[in-house]
Write an enzyme that holds these catalytic residues in place. Structure first.
Site, PDB file in Angstrom:
ATOM      1  N   TRP A  21       0.812  -1.217   0.000  1.00  0.00           N
ATOM      2  CA  TRP A  21       0.000   0.000   0.000  1.00  0.00           C
ATOM      3  C   TRP A  21       0.847   1.270   0.000  1.00  0.00           C
ATOM      4  CZ3 TRP A  21      -2.857   1.851   4.996  1.00  0.00           C
ATOM      5  CH2 TRP A  21      -3.518   3.055   4.738  1.00  0.00           C
ATOM      6  N   TYR A  54      -2.220   1.717  -6.359  1.00  0.00           N
ATOM      7  CA  TYR A  54      -1.042   2.008  -5.537  1.00  0.00           C
ATOM      8  C   TYR A  54       0.067   2.582  -6.421  1.00  0.00           C
ATOM      9  CZ  TYR A  54      -3.250  -0.956  -1.935  1.00  0.00           C
ATOM     10  OH  TYR A  54      -4.111  -1.508  -1.019  1.00  0.00           O
ATOM     11  N   SER A 206      -3.551  -3.314   7.734  1.00  0.00           N
ATOM     12  CA  SER A 206      -3.170  -2.451   8.866  1.00  0.00           C
ATOM     13  C   SER A 206      -3.276  -3.177  10.204  1.00  0.00           C
ATOM     14  CB  SER A 206      -4.032  -1.182   8.899  1.00  0.00           C
ATOM     15  OG  SER A 206      -3.379  -0.132   8.274  1.00  0.00           O
TER      16      SER A 206
END
Length: 316
Positions: A21, A54, A206
């Site tokens: 990312w 990305y 995350s």
């Protein structure tokens, strides 16, 4: 490295996966990116996640080149479609046109003949769900895509997709990619139970809360010079979580990690993997050593005492 089935499919993915990312094609140069990907592959990571958006396709190029030295059947390549790729009215979303064109573009950038897991990066309210699901099913029938999934869809959107795929006899989606970590637990109430029932596995991103759950940030202390928070190219989202309350809770997790001979990051990853519906945690890395540390969380089973103590800390 331990492996889990992704949803009700027969596809097995590593409990830790490598994402791109904020790193590959941007903050990290191609040579360093390749060394990280090589280390992940060496340590048994078989799921590599990216997206067309990305760094406007550069992350796909970097990841594709790095993986090209390995047998194609030895890794699972995942990418995404939906987020705008240009200024035109059809340069975004989940229309049949955009999905088909972006799948072909991703295949070219990745340098492969097929994508293992093709994911809808967001839900598109401007396109009928039937059009999106049929377009994805066409890609499977054409052999360009093996499995399909979604990212950041709400529970009702997931359920609509499940029922529509059954009604139209389409290949079902097998994965959802939500944000999930100790300080963001929204999927536990509806998404996880629904997904477990309907055969959809979670690939969470995350998991370390942008690095907050590594323990490197201390309340009232300057950011380490080599940290994400100190890098303007990577720190855009981190300050939403950089609060003394959260940092204080991380400090309280340290004794639990130490008695299990784990780092705080490993503890945070093992905590996520306590959920059977989670197939994999996507880790980000700017150095191979970070991959080496994180993969040690695979296979770790926390005791009920540990889990209860962590829950008490998080709920305080």
């Amino acid at each position: 490295m331990q492996y889990r089935r992704l949803g009700n499919s027969g596809l097995k993915v590593s409990e830790l996966s490598l994402g791109s990312w904020l790193t590959y094609g941007g903050a990290i140069d191609a040579k360093q990116s390749e060394s990280i990907i090589d280390k992940a592959y060496e340590l048994g990571i078989n799921l590599f996640d990216t997206a067309n958006v990305y760094h406007k396709g550069e992350a796909e190029r970097v990841m594709g080149r790095a993986l090209s030295k390995y047998p194609r059947d030895s890794y699972v390549l995942a990418t995404k479609v939906c987020v705008p790729m240009g200024d035109g009215p059809n340069d975004r979303g989940l229309s049949r046109k955009h999905i088909r064109e972006q799948c072909d573009a991703s295949l070219q950038r990745l340098g492969v003949d097929y994508i293992d897991l093709y994911q809808c990066h967001r839900y598109d309210t401007d396109t009928p769900l039937e059009e999106t699901l049929c377009a994805l099913d066409d890609l499977i029938k054409q052999g360009k895509v093996l499995y399909t999934g979604v990212s950041m869809w709400k529970a009702e959107q997931l359920l609509d997709a499940v029922y529509m795929a059954k009604a139209l006899r389409l290949h079902p989606i097998i994965s959802n990619q939500p944000q999930y970590h100790m300080f963001r637990r929204g999927i536990e109430k509806e998404i996880v139970p629904l997904s477990a029932r309907e055969g959809i596995g979670q690939i969470v991103f995350s998991p370390l809360a942008q690095g907050i759950l590594t323990g490197k940030y201390k309340p009232g202390m300057p950011f380490p010079s080599d940290s994400r928070a100190a890098d303007p190219e990577q720190n855009g989202a981190i300050f939403q979580l950089m609060k003394d309350e959260q940092l204080g809770k991380v400090e309280k997790l340290i004794p639990i990690a130490e008695r299990n001979e784990l780092s705080v990051a490993q503890l945070a990853l093992a905590w996520i993997l306590r959920l059977d519906n989670v197939a994999s945690c996507i880790i980000g890395a700017s150095r191979p050593q970070q991959v080496e540390e994180n993969v040690r969380a695979s296979g770790v089973k926390l005791s009920e005492t540990d889990l209860l103590e962590i829950e008490t800390i998080l709920q305080a």
